[in-house]
Design an enzyme around this catalytic site. Structure first.
Site, mmCIF file in Angstrom:
data_model
loop_
_atom_site.group_PDB
_atom_site.id
_atom_site.type_symbol
_atom_site.label_atom_id
_atom_site.label_comp_id
_atom_site.label_asym_id
_atom_site.label_seq_id
_atom_site.Cartn_x
_atom_site.Cartn_y
_atom_site.Cartn_z
ATOM 1 N N GLU A 3 0.834 -1.209 0.000
ATOM 2 C CA GLU A 3 0.000 0.000 0.000
ATOM 3 C C GLU A 3 0.869 1.261 0.000
ATOM 4 O O GLU A 3 0.489 2.291 -0.535
ATOM 5 C CB GLU A 3 -0.869 0.049 1.269
ATOM 6 C CG GLU A 3 -1.939 -1.003 1.377
ATOM 7 C CD GLU A 3 -2.516 -1.093 2.796
ATOM 8 O OE1 GLU A 3 -3.597 -1.661 2.928
ATOM 9 O OE2 GLU A 3 -1.895 -0.606 3.765
ATOM 10 N N ASP A 55 -11.935 -3.357 -2.292
ATOM 11 C CA ASP A 55 -12.924 -4.413 -2.516
ATOM 12 C C ASP A 55 -14.273 -4.000 -1.936
ATOM 13 O O ASP A 55 -14.345 -3.141 -1.069
ATOM 14 C CB ASP A 55 -12.455 -5.720 -1.859
ATOM 15 C CG ASP A 55 -12.097 -5.524 -0.394
ATOM 16 O OD1 ASP A 55 -10.946 -5.140 -0.110
ATOM 17 O OD2 ASP A 55 -12.977 -5.714 0.462
HETATM 18 N N1 SAH Z 1 -4.626 -11.019 1.182
HETATM 19 C C1 SAH Z 1 -3.871 -9.845 1.404
HETATM 20 C C2 SAH Z 1 -3.951 -9.491 2.860
HETATM 21 C C3 SAH Z 1 -4.509 -8.172 3.041
HETATM 22 S S1 SAH Z 1 -5.188 -7.915 4.608
HETATM 23 C C4 SAH Z 1 -2.443 -10.037 0.916
HETATM 24 O O1 SAH Z 1 -2.109 -11.131 0.616
HETATM 25 O O2 SAH Z 1 -1.687 -9.064 0.774
HETATM 26 C C5 SAH Z 1 -6.097 -6.517 4.219
HETATM 27 C C6 SAH Z 1 -5.470 -5.186 4.493
HETATM 28 O O3 SAH Z 1 -6.170 -4.232 3.742
HETATM 29 C C7 SAH Z 1 -5.594 -4.749 5.939
HETATM 30 O O4 SAH Z 1 -4.499 -3.956 6.317
HETATM 31 C C8 SAH Z 1 -6.927 -3.967 5.962
HETATM 32 O O5 SAH Z 1 -6.848 -2.788 6.744
HETATM 33 C C9 SAH Z 1 -7.189 -3.602 4.510
HETATM 34 N N2 SAH Z 1 -8.481 -4.096 3.942
HETATM 35 C C10 SAH Z 1 -8.764 -4.023 2.626
HETATM 36 N N3 SAH Z 1 -9.992 -4.528 2.377
HETATM 37 C C11 SAH Z 1 -10.505 -4.936 3.562
HETATM 38 C C12 SAH Z 1 -11.737 -5.544 3.958
HETATM 39 N N4 SAH Z 1 -12.678 -5.850 3.083
HETATM 40 N N5 SAH Z 1 -11.921 -5.830 5.264
HETATM 41 C C13 SAH Z 1 -10.964 -5.534 6.168
HETATM 42 N N6 SAH Z 1 -9.789 -4.968 5.850
HETATM 43 C C14 SAH Z 1 -9.540 -4.656 4.566
#
Ligand code: SAH
Length: 237
Positions: free
Chosen positions: A15, A201
């Site tokens: 990010e 998302d």
């Molecule tokens: N699968 C991802 C993990 C991302 S975790 C990877 O492999 O890189 C998600 C991160 O984005 C967290 O820091 C959270 O703050 C944010 N985020 C984005 N969409 C989100 C959602 N729908 N619910 C909760 N957090 C979300």
């Protein structure tokens, strides 16, 4: 325009990458055991200290979630004494409340949605609702064209029916995994906080949010970086 000290926390390097590339940052050394990445930048109007979640040394993934976020924010405030803390990152958006992929929000309030404690008084403590309509927020909202609303936080990426019970009545517009913890730290230090979140998302949409998150991460991070740069360079703070 007064000189301002800005502390920024971003959970994921993916990010933060676009933002780090668009300002002249110097990388520093974080001596804490948590493996945060530290960057600083300054000009005549501001001094920025940025901490990024970086890799978790045990699982080799980026340090998302409330625990690293709270610790990093406490470190930022104690070590850097910022006038304002900015938590910048990505979030899920609720299309039922008008959210679209790639849009950047400045949240006016935060809450937790997964801390359910059914003991008198503890339900409110669990939710820990805080508003963030501080002077910096008012300036940002009037200078930059951003959406506002309630940002809801939980330590899970998914959205369970139990989470829904705390989110729906309060009409949250976006959902993340860090903000309410950062808000808690800032509240206790009496440091104003700003929450800038770019939508990766749609929580209440047809696609699994993991795929959607990965697909839109780059676009969302670019928009987030542009907003941060506008905010810092257009003296919107
Ligand atoms: N699968 C991802 C993990 C991302 S975790 C990877 O492999 O890189 C998600 C991160 O984005 C967290 O820091 C959270 O703050 C944010 N985020 C984005 N969409 C989100 C959602 N729908 N619910 C909760 N957090 C979300």
């Amino acid at each position: 325009m007064e000189f301002i000290r800005i502390g920024i926390y971003m959970a994921m390097e993916s990010e933060a990458k676009a933002f780090i590339e668009s300002l002249e940052f110097t990388s520093g050394i974080d001596t804490s055991p948590y493996g945060f990445k530290s960057y600083s930048a300054e000009d005549k109007n501001y001094k920025i200290q940025l901490l990024v979640g970086e890799q978790d040394s045990k699982y080799n993934v980026q340090s998302v979630g409330t625990v690293p976020a709270a610790i990093a924010t406490d470190m930022l405030i104690k070590n850097f004494n910022p006038n304002v803390v900015i938590n910048a990152g990505t979030a899920g958006g609720f299309k039922s409340r008008g959210a679209q992929i790639g849009e950047v929000y400045a949240a006016d309030s935060t809450q937790f949605h997964n801390r359910r404690i059914q003991i008198p008084g503890y339900a409110e403590y669990g939710r820990y609702y805080l508003t963030h309509k501080n002077d910096y927020y008012q300036k940002i909202i009037s200078n930059l064209n951003l959406k506002a609303g309630l940002l809801t936080t939980g330590d899970s990426l998914d959205y369970s029916d139990l989470d829904k019970e705390l989110v729906e009545p309060n009409k949250a517009v976006i959902k993340d995994m860090e903000a309410a913890a950062i808000a808690w730290v800032c509240y206790h230090h009496q440091t104003p906080a700003i929450f800038l979140k770019s939508v990766t998302d749609i929580v209440d949409g047809p696609h699994a949010n993991v795929n959607e998150f990965l697909q839109n991460l780059q676009e969302a991070s670019t928009n987030l970086s542009k907003t941060l740069i506008r905010l810092i360079q257009s003296h919107a703070l």
